[in-house]
Design a protein around this motif. Sequence first.
Motif, mmCIF file in Angstrom:
data_model
loop_
_atom_site.group_PDB
_atom_site.id
_atom_site.type_symbol
_atom_site.label_atom_id
_atom_site.label_comp_id
_atom_site.label_asym_id
_atom_site.label_seq_id
_atom_site.Cartn_x
_atom_site.Cartn_y
_atom_site.Cartn_z
ATOM 1 N N ARG A 1 2.534 -20.603 -3.295
ATOM 2 C CA ARG A 1 2.152 -21.465 -4.412
ATOM 3 C C ARG A 1 0.644 -21.503 -4.578
ATOM 4 N NH1 ARG A 1 6.812 -23.489 -2.302
ATOM 5 N NH2 ARG A 1 8.462 -24.042 -3.815
ATOM 6 N N GLU A 2 -0.071 -21.668 -3.467
ATOM 7 C CA GLU A 2 -1.529 -21.678 -3.530
ATOM 8 C C GLU A 2 -2.074 -20.311 -3.960
ATOM 9 O OE1 GLU A 2 0.378 -22.641 -1.098
ATOM 10 O OE2 GLU A 2 -0.184 -24.660 -0.429
ATOM 11 N N ASN A 3 -1.387 -19.240 -3.516
ATOM 12 C CA ASN A 3 -1.827 -17.885 -3.871
ATOM 13 C C ASN A 3 -1.312 -17.439 -5.237
ATOM 14 O OD1 ASN A 3 -3.191 -17.569 -1.444
ATOM 15 N ND2 ASN A 3 -1.396 -16.733 -0.388
ATOM 16 N N ASP A 4 -0.516 -18.281 -5.902
ATOM 17 C CA ASP A 4 -0.021 -18.008 -7.257
ATOM 18 C C ASP A 4 0.886 -16.781 -7.305
ATOM 19 O OD1 ASP A 4 0.134 -18.845 -9.914
ATOM 20 O OD2 ASP A 4 -1.487 -17.522 -10.571
ATOM 21 N N ILE A 5 1.688 -16.574 -6.237
ATOM 22 C CA ILE A 5 2.550 -15.394 -6.150
ATOM 23 C C ILE A 5 3.869 -15.648 -6.884
ATOM 24 C CG2 ILE A 5 3.707 -13.755 -4.634
ATOM 25 C CD1 ILE A 5 0.703 -13.655 -4.353
ATOM 26 N N ALA A 6 4.117 -14.870 -7.921
ATOM 27 C CA ALA A 6 5.362 -14.985 -8.688
ATOM 28 C C ALA A 6 6.457 -14.113 -8.109
ATOM 29 C CB ALA A 6 5.120 -14.600 -10.146
ATOM 30 N N ALA A 7 6.074 -12.909 -7.648
ATOM 31 C CA ALA A 7 7.089 -11.942 -7.226
ATOM 32 C C ALA A 7 6.543 -10.990 -6.188
ATOM 33 C CB ALA A 7 7.604 -11.145 -8.428
ATOM 34 N N VAL A 8 7.464 -10.441 -5.427
ATOM 35 C CA VAL A 8 7.193 -9.303 -4.557
ATOM 36 C C VAL A 8 7.975 -8.127 -5.113
ATOM 37 C CG1 VAL A 8 7.376 -8.328 -2.249
ATOM 38 C CG2 VAL A 8 6.926 -10.773 -2.539
ATOM 39 N N VAL A 9 7.314 -6.997 -5.314
ATOM 40 C CA VAL A 9 8.007 -5.791 -5.769
ATOM 41 C C VAL A 9 7.962 -4.771 -4.637
ATOM 42 C CG1 VAL A 9 5.928 -4.857 -6.911
ATOM 43 C CG2 VAL A 9 8.210 -4.041 -7.579
ATOM 44 N N LEU A 10 9.119 -4.196 -4.343
ATOM 45 C CA LEU A 10 9.248 -3.375 -3.145
ATOM 46 C C LEU A 10 10.209 -2.222 -3.390
ATOM 47 C CD1 LEU A 10 8.992 -3.232 0.130
ATOM 48 C CD2 LEU A 10 11.226 -4.338 0.055
ATOM 49 N N ASP A 11 9.826 -1.037 -2.983
ATOM 50 C CA ASP A 11 10.759 0.086 -2.848
ATOM 51 C C ASP A 11 11.185 0.092 -1.387
ATOM 52 O OD1 ASP A 11 12.083 2.471 -2.536
ATOM 53 O OD2 ASP A 11 10.516 3.727 -3.402
ATOM 54 N N PRO A 12 12.424 -0.279 -1.087
ATOM 55 C CA PRO A 12 12.823 -0.415 0.319
ATOM 56 C C PRO A 12 12.765 0.888 1.111
ATOM 57 C CG PRO A 12 14.400 -1.496 -1.136
ATOM 58 C CD PRO A 12 13.501 -0.673 -2.001
ATOM 59 N N ILE A 13 12.616 2.020 0.421
ATOM 60 C CA ILE A 13 12.539 3.313 1.108
ATOM 61 C C ILE A 13 11.151 3.925 1.021
ATOM 62 C CG2 ILE A 13 13.616 5.599 1.318
ATOM 63 C CD1 ILE A 13 15.498 3.280 1.897
ATOM 64 N N MET A 14 10.251 3.365 0.230
ATOM 65 C CA MET A 14 8.949 3.959 -0.037
ATOM 66 C C MET A 14 9.143 5.427 -0.436
ATOM 67 S SD MET A 14 5.436 2.752 1.745
ATOM 68 C CE MET A 14 5.318 3.719 3.203
ATOM 69 N N SER A 15 9.920 5.622 -1.479
ATOM 70 C CA SER A 15 10.409 6.946 -1.862
ATOM 71 C C SER A 15 9.326 7.911 -2.296
ATOM 72 C CB SER A 15 11.426 6.803 -3.006
ATOM 73 O OG SER A 15 12.440 5.891 -2.678
ATOM 74 N N ASN A 16 8.221 7.389 -2.805
ATOM 75 C CA ASN A 16 7.138 8.253 -3.267
ATOM 76 C C ASN A 16 5.989 8.337 -2.270
ATOM 77 O OD1 ASN A 16 7.730 9.348 -5.994
ATOM 78 N ND2 ASN A 16 8.009 7.198 -6.504
ATOM 79 N N ALA A 17 6.242 7.958 -1.033
ATOM 80 C CA ALA A 17 5.164 7.966 -0.044
ATOM 81 C C ALA A 17 5.681 8.342 1.332
ATOM 82 C CB ALA A 17 4.482 6.604 -0.002
ATOM 83 N N GLY A 18 6.357 9.467 1.405
ATOM 84 C CA GLY A 18 6.760 10.007 2.688
ATOM 85 C C GLY A 18 8.127 9.606 3.180
ATOM 86 N N ILE B 1 0.840 -1.197 0.000
ATOM 87 C CA ILE B 1 0.000 0.000 0.000
ATOM 88 C C ILE B 1 0.875 1.246 0.000
ATOM 89 C CG2 ILE B 1 -1.833 1.244 1.203
ATOM 90 C CD1 ILE B 1 -2.722 -1.498 0.200
ATOM 91 N N ARG B 2 0.513 2.219 -0.837
ATOM 92 C CA ARG B 2 1.176 3.516 -1.010
ATOM 93 C C ARG B 2 2.415 3.455 -1.901
ATOM 94 N NH1 ARG B 2 2.199 5.991 4.776
ATOM 95 N NH2 ARG B 2 3.151 7.651 3.537
ATOM 96 N N CYS B 3 2.988 2.281 -2.116
ATOM 97 C CA CYS B 3 4.188 2.207 -2.949
ATOM 98 C C CYS B 3 3.842 2.411 -4.423
ATOM 99 C CB CYS B 3 4.881 0.861 -2.762
ATOM 100 S SG CYS B 3 5.800 0.729 -1.215
ATOM 101 N N TYR B 4 4.636 3.227 -5.090
ATOM 102 C CA TYR B 4 4.451 3.541 -6.506
ATOM 103 C C TYR B 4 5.533 2.828 -7.317
ATOM 104 C CZ TYR B 4 4.563 6.319 -10.825
ATOM 105 O OH TYR B 4 4.562 6.725 -12.146
ATOM 106 N N HIS B 5 5.097 2.125 -8.357
ATOM 107 C CA HIS B 5 6.040 1.391 -9.208
ATOM 108 C C HIS B 5 5.802 1.686 -10.681
ATOM 109 C CE1 HIS B 5 7.344 -0.759 -5.665
ATOM 110 N NE2 HIS B 5 6.109 -1.142 -5.423
ATOM 111 N N GLY B 6 5.482 2.923 -10.977
ATOM 112 C CA GLY B 6 5.216 3.305 -12.351
ATOM 113 C C GLY B 6 3.731 3.360 -12.637
ATOM 114 N N TRP B 7 3.403 3.893 -13.804
ATOM 115 C CA TRP B 7 2.006 4.187 -14.114
ATOM 116 C C TRP B 7 1.306 3.091 -14.922
ATOM 117 C CZ3 TRP B 7 1.730 4.026 -19.299
ATOM 118 C CH2 TRP B 7 2.869 4.364 -20.043
ATOM 119 N N HIS B 8 1.980 1.966 -15.142
ATOM 120 C CA HIS B 8 1.379 0.881 -15.909
ATOM 121 C C HIS B 8 0.204 0.273 -15.148
ATOM 122 C CE1 HIS B 8 0.995 -2.988 -18.011
ATOM 123 N NE2 HIS B 8 1.592 -2.388 -19.018
ATOM 124 N N ASP B 9 -0.828 -0.161 -15.899
ATOM 125 C CA ASP B 9 -2.053 -0.686 -15.289
ATOM 126 C C ASP B 9 -1.798 -1.778 -14.265
ATOM 127 O OD1 ASP B 9 -3.440 1.015 -16.924
ATOM 128 O OD2 ASP B 9 -4.560 -0.531 -18.015
#
Length: 418
Positions: A196-213, A139-147
């Motif tokens: 595996r059950e949740n079908d999670i391929a990846a976690v994407v994270l900004d370790p600083i949350m640079s665009n959210a305070g 929540i609050r993390c920005y990773h670009g404007w792609h849908d």
Amino acid sequence: MSLASSRAAFARAKGSIGGGAGSGMRAAMRPHPLYVQRAQGAHVWDLDGDVYVDYVMGWGPLILGHSNPHVSAAVIETMSSMQLVGTGHMGEILAAEAVLDAVPHAERLLWSNTGTEAIQVALRLARAATGRQKILKFIRCYHGWHDSVFASLRDSHAGEAPVAASQGQSRSALLDLVTAEFNDVTRLTEILANARENDIAAVVLDPIMSNAGLVEATPEFLAALRRLCDAHGVVLIFDEVITGFRLARGGAAEYCGVRPDLSVFGKAIAGGFTQSAVAGRADLIDQVAGGVVHAGTFNSNPIAMAAVKATMDVLTDASIYQRLEAAGGGLEEALTPALAGSASPATVNRVGSLLQIVPASGYESTDGRDSEWNRFIGALLDQGIMMTPSGKAFVCVEHSAEDFAKTAMAVEAAASAE
């Protein structure tokens, strides 16, 4: 500052450019976008010839300041021989080797043009490697404007299904997104323990949350991320578009002490020129030699590669990071007492050369909906201080004590006028 010519330019731009600006971020500047005719070091000059201390710095790329002579000279030299050739060239190899030399976990990289593009490349690599579909973001993390990742950018979206951040987004794209709160180890464990059950391929994270305070991931959260991703076959992606090469030569992996599987770089990687990269594990990156498609006409173009190599050369000087840290600390020391007399209290968050003024009403009140905040940012511009609409300041090695003193005076005046 009169801002008269910028105001006229903005009015004219609205007749030919959607929204009157090349990016929605620029259109959000208060009281209206500034139009400049020259930039040097830590300063810009507008169309009226007025000079401003620049803390926007191209929205982050210019850690070496405007028109760094080493970067400029390398680009000019390359332009005299080629611009875009549509073939391989030595520049892309030399630039790649320089980046890989800097980043401790990187074995290979792929070139792209923007952070948004590179994030999509990284997600594709993760899905191909795992055979899974869904992506976990916070929540609050920005990773670009792609849908596929432009969602759930407000605190109020916690606990909900992913919430689109723009009209016109594909609703089906968000079906592949899972969201959780930043630094919540308990919820993270619940999701990834059933990856595996949740079908999670990846976690994407900004370790600083640079665009959210400018909120840092806790060591416990980062350690849990690495451990859980390893245990359950999930690809860990660091979004280092802002932090990469700004906080440390080795990026967030060096700064945080946790190595992701892939890192996405942009902004500072080319010292002010357009370029991005995905760097990391060779087995993930080398999927492009098989069935994973990675394309782009302007990928690794000679101009950008010259800028990357020149920037990486400058960053081998350890004193650069000492200067960036000192500059960030200098601005923080100037801002803190200047804000103390504000009728609306605010604090300064800082991580290295990234700073943000955060009002007591919270980070989300800086999103353009608060008239008092807009007035404050507009008042700073009127006194020759250019910050982002959210109050974030990108500091470069060219900012000086004189700049910080001028900024403190402007902030004090703007705050006391509320």
